[in-house]
Write a protein that holds these residues in place. Structure first.
Motif, short mmCIF file in Angstrom:
data_model
loop_
_atom_site.label_atom_id
_atom_site.label_comp_id
_atom_site.label_asym_id
_atom_site.label_seq_id
_atom_site.Cartn_x
_atom_site.Cartn_y
_atom_site.Cartn_z
N TYR A 188 63.77 -21.18 -42.56
CA TYR A 188 63.09 -21.07 -41.25
C TYR A 188 62.14 -22.26 -41.03
CZ TYR A 188 61.25 -18.53 -37.17
OH TYR A 188 60.90 -18.16 -35.89
N VAL A 189 62.35 -23.33 -41.79
CA VAL A 189 61.52 -24.54 -41.67
C VAL A 189 62.34 -25.60 -40.95
CG1 VAL A 189 60.26 -26.33 -42.93
CG2 VAL A 189 60.30 -23.98 -43.81
N HIS A 190 61.86 -26.03 -39.79
CA HIS A 190 62.61 -27.00 -38.98
C HIS A 190 61.68 -28.08 -38.43
CE1 HIS A 190 66.39 -24.68 -38.75
NE2 HIS A 190 65.64 -23.60 -38.62
N GLY A 191 62.08 -29.33 -38.59
CA GLY A 191 61.39 -30.43 -37.90
C GLY A 191 60.06 -30.83 -38.48
N ILE A 192 59.80 -30.48 -39.73
CA ILE A 192 58.52 -30.89 -40.32
C ILE A 192 58.66 -32.23 -41.04
CG2 ILE A 192 57.70 -28.52 -40.63
CD1 ILE A 192 58.09 -29.13 -43.75
N VAL A 193 57.53 -32.90 -41.16
CA VAL A 193 57.44 -34.09 -42.01
C VAL A 193 56.43 -33.73 -43.10
CG1 VAL A 193 57.00 -36.56 -42.11
CG2 VAL A 193 57.90 -35.56 -40.00
N LEU A 194 56.93 -33.44 -44.27
CA LEU A 194 56.11 -32.87 -45.36
C LEU A 194 55.52 -33.99 -46.23
CD1 LEU A 194 55.22 -30.46 -47.19
CD2 LEU A 194 57.47 -30.60 -48.27
N PRO A 195 54.21 -34.19 -46.18
CA PRO A 195 53.63 -35.23 -47.02
C PRO A 195 53.61 -34.78 -48.49
CG PRO A 195 52.15 -34.63 -45.21
CD PRO A 195 53.20 -33.56 -45.32
N VAL A 196 54.03 -35.70 -49.36
CA VAL A 196 53.89 -35.48 -50.81
C VAL A 196 53.16 -36.73 -51.29
CG1 VAL A 196 55.12 -35.11 -52.99
CG2 VAL A 196 56.04 -34.16 -50.86
N ASP A 197 51.83 -36.67 -51.21
CA ASP A 197 51.05 -37.91 -51.22
C ASP A 197 49.80 -37.86 -52.09
OD1 ASP A 197 49.50 -36.16 -49.78
OD2 ASP A 197 49.22 -37.47 -48.04
N GLY A 198 49.72 -36.88 -52.99
CA GLY A 198 48.53 -36.79 -53.84
C GLY A 198 47.26 -36.54 -53.04
N GLY A 199 47.39 -36.10 -51.79
CA GLY A 199 46.23 -35.79 -50.96
C GLY A 199 45.79 -36.93 -50.05
N GLU A 240 43.91 -56.29 -55.78
CA GLU A 240 42.98 -55.77 -54.77
C GLU A 240 43.58 -54.58 -54.01
OE1 GLU A 240 41.02 -58.32 -51.60
OE2 GLU A 240 40.59 -59.40 -53.47
N ARG A 241 44.83 -54.79 -53.50
CA ARG A 241 45.50 -53.71 -52.74
C ARG A 241 45.74 -52.50 -53.65
NH1 ARG A 241 48.71 -54.34 -48.26
NH2 ARG A 241 48.26 -52.14 -48.03
N SER A 242 46.14 -52.78 -54.86
CA SER A 242 46.47 -51.72 -55.80
C SER A 242 45.24 -50.84 -56.07
CB SER A 242 46.99 -52.35 -57.09
OG SER A 242 47.26 -51.36 -58.02
N ALA A 243 44.09 -51.48 -56.31
CA ALA A 243 42.86 -50.73 -56.59
C ALA A 243 42.40 -49.96 -55.35
CB ALA A 243 41.76 -51.68 -57.06
N ALA A 244 42.54 -50.59 -54.18
CA ALA A 244 42.12 -49.92 -52.94
C ALA A 244 42.96 -48.67 -52.69
CB ALA A 244 42.23 -50.89 -51.77
N ILE A 245 44.26 -48.79 -52.92
CA ILE A 245 45.16 -47.65 -52.70
C ILE A 245 44.83 -46.54 -53.69
CG2 ILE A 245 47.57 -46.91 -53.00
CD1 ILE A 245 48.32 -49.70 -51.71
N LEU A 246 44.74 -46.90 -54.96
CA LEU A 246 44.46 -45.89 -55.99
C LEU A 246 43.14 -45.18 -55.71
CD1 LEU A 246 45.37 -44.60 -58.62
CD2 LEU A 246 44.22 -46.44 -59.86
N GLY A 247 42.15 -45.94 -55.25
CA GLY A 247 40.82 -45.37 -54.99
C GLY A 247 40.83 -44.35 -53.87
N ARG A 248 41.88 -44.35 -53.03
CA ARG A 248 41.93 -43.40 -51.91
C ARG A 248 42.79 -42.18 -52.19
NH1 ARG A 248 43.34 -43.49 -45.47
NH2 ARG A 248 43.91 -41.32 -45.77
N ILE A 249 43.48 -42.17 -53.32
CA ILE A 249 44.38 -41.05 -53.62
C ILE A 249 43.60 -39.95 -54.35
CG2 ILE A 249 46.48 -40.32 -54.82
CD1 ILE A 249 47.47 -43.24 -54.65
N PRO A 250 43.37 -38.81 -53.68
CA PRO A 250 42.59 -37.75 -54.34
C PRO A 250 43.14 -37.32 -55.69
CG PRO A 250 42.75 -37.29 -52.00
CD PRO A 250 43.64 -38.49 -52.27
N ALA A 251 44.45 -37.36 -55.86
CA ALA A 251 45.05 -36.94 -57.14
C ALA A 251 44.72 -37.93 -58.26
CB ALA A 251 46.56 -36.79 -57.01
N GLY A 252 44.28 -39.14 -57.90
CA GLY A 252 43.82 -40.09 -58.91
C GLY A 252 44.92 -40.87 -59.61
N HIS A 253 46.15 -40.76 -59.15
CA HIS A 253 47.21 -41.60 -59.72
C HIS A 253 48.31 -41.85 -58.70
CE1 HIS A 253 48.88 -37.51 -60.45
NE2 HIS A 253 50.06 -38.09 -60.35
N TRP A 254 49.03 -42.97 -58.87
CA TRP A 254 50.21 -43.22 -58.06
C TRP A 254 51.25 -42.15 -58.38
CZ3 TRP A 254 51.73 -47.93 -55.24
CH2 TRP A 254 50.64 -48.81 -55.04
N GLY A 255 52.07 -41.81 -57.40
CA GLY A 255 53.08 -40.79 -57.64
C GLY A 255 54.17 -41.28 -58.58
N GLN A 256 54.63 -40.40 -59.46
CA GLN A 256 55.82 -40.68 -60.25
C GLN A 256 57.01 -40.07 -59.50
OE1 GLN A 256 56.13 -42.55 -62.92
NE2 GLN A 256 53.92 -43.01 -62.87
#
Ligand code: NAP
Length: 251
Positions: A236-247, A202-218
Motif C-alpha cells: 500500500y506504499v506508492h510514490g514515495i521517495v524514501l531517504p536512507v541517509d543516516g539522518g 574538505e568536502r569529505s569532512a564537511a559531509i561527514l560532519g553533517r551525517i547524524p549517524a556519524g559515518h558514510w553509508g556502506q
C-alpha cells in the motif's frame, strides 16, 4: 501469517548490478529469495557469485544503457526465464563541473542514463507487468539531490529531481493496476559515485560532519529498504521517495 518480506519465487531485474549500491541491492533481494537478472555494461561475475551464495538464481544481461537501443534485447533476454516481478532502476552516472562551465555533452550523458533510459526501460517492463494483472514493484534509485540542490552537478540534480517526479507520476498511473512505483534516496555512500568527494579532504569532512549517524553509508545498509519496497510489506506504499541517509535530511 506469511512473511511480508519474503521474495521467494519472484524475479528482480537490477540495472548497474556489478558494483556499489546495485550489487548490494541485488544481494539483499537474493537473500530475501528473489532470482536476480543483472543488467549492465561491465562484467558482473562478483555479483553472480554473491547472489548464488545467497541461494538465488543469477542471469546476466550485458547492455549499455546510455541509449534506448538495447532495451528490446534486454527485455527478450531477461524475460526468457519468466516474468519480471521487480525492477530496480539503479544504473546512474554523475559529471562534476561548475554550472557556469557545464557542457552539453555532460548534460546529455547524465540525463540519458539517469532519466531517459530509466523511463523507457520502466515502460518496457510495465508493458510486460500490466497485461497479466499480477502487478509488480518498481524501485528507482533517486538521491538527496531529488530534494536538495547540491553544487557542481547540474545535470545530476536535474535528473534525480526529475526521477522523483517521474516516480510519483508512474505511481499515480499504475497504483490501481497493482504496480507499486517508489524510489529510494541514498545519502552519502561509499561507492565509485562518491570517490571524488571522498578524495577531497574538505568536502569529505564537511559531509561527514553533517551525517547524524556519524559515518558514510556502506552499500549493504541500503539493502533492507530495497527489500521492503520489493516485498508485499509495501503493497500500500506508492510514490514515495524514501531517504536512507543516516539522518542527513533530518539535520
Ligand atoms: P557506481 O559504483 O558508480 O555504480 C553505478 C552503476 O551504474 C554501475 O554499475 C555502472 O556500471 C552503471 N552504469 C552507469 N552507466 C551505465 C550505462 N551506460 N549502462 C549500463 N550501466 C551503467 O555508483 P553507485 O553509488 O553504486 O550508484 C548507483 C546509483 O545510486 C546511481 O543511480 C547513483 O546516482 C545513485 N546514488 C548513489 C549515491 C552514493 O552516495 N553512492 C547517492 C545517491 C544516489 P559501470 O560500472 O560499468 O560503469
Amino acid at each position: 501469517m506469511a512473511n511480508p518480506f519474503d521474495l521467494s519465487g519472484k524475479r528482480a531485474l537490477v540495472t548497474g548490478a556489478n558494483t556499489g549500491l546495485g550489487q548490494a541491492i541485488a544481494v539483499s533481494l537474493a537473500q530475501a529469495g528473489a532470482g536476480i537478472i543483472a543488467v549492465g555494461r561491465s562484467a558482473m561475475d562478483e555479483t553472480g557469485d554473491l547472489v548464488r551464495k545467497a541461494g538465488a538464481t543469477f542471469t546476466e544481461v550485458r547492455a549499455d544503457l546510455a541509449t534506448l537501443e538495447p532495451i528490446a534485447r534486454v527485455m527478450e533476454e531477461a524475460g526468457a526465464g519468466g516474468r519480471i516481478d521487480i525492477l530496480v532502476n539503479n544504473a546512474g552516472i554523475i559529471r562534476r563541473a561548475d554550472a557556469i562551465d557545464f557542457t552539453e555533452a555532460d548534460w546529455d550523458a547524465v540525463m540519458d542514463v539517469n532519466l531517459k533510459n530509466t523511463f523507457f526501460l520502466t515502460q518496457a517492463v510495465a508493458r510486460q507487468m500490466l497485461p497479466d494483472g499480477k502487478g509488480g514493484k518498481v524501485i528507482n534509485i533517486a538521491s538527496l539531490l531529488s530534494f536538495q540542490g547540491g553544487i557542481r552537478i547540474p545535470s545530476y540534480t536535474a535528473s534525480k529531481s526529475g526521477l522523483a517526479g517521474l516516480t510519483k507520476l508512474l505511481a499515480c498511473e499504475w497504483a490501481s493496476k497493482g504496480i507499486n512505483v517508489n524510489a529510494i534516496a541514498p545519502g552519502y555512500f561509499v561507492t565509485n559515485n562518491t570517490s571524488a568527494l571522498r578524495a577531497d579532504p574538505e568536502r569529505s569532512a564537511a559531509i561527514l560532519g553533517r551525517i547524524p549517524a556519524g559515518h558514510w553509508g556502506q552499500p549493504s545498509e541500503l539493502g533492507g529498504a530495497a527489500v521492503f519496497l520489493a516485498a508485499p510489506a509495501s503493497d500500500y506504499v506508492h510514490g514515495i521517495v524514501l531517504p536512507v541517509d543516516g539522518g542527513w535530511l533530518a539535520r
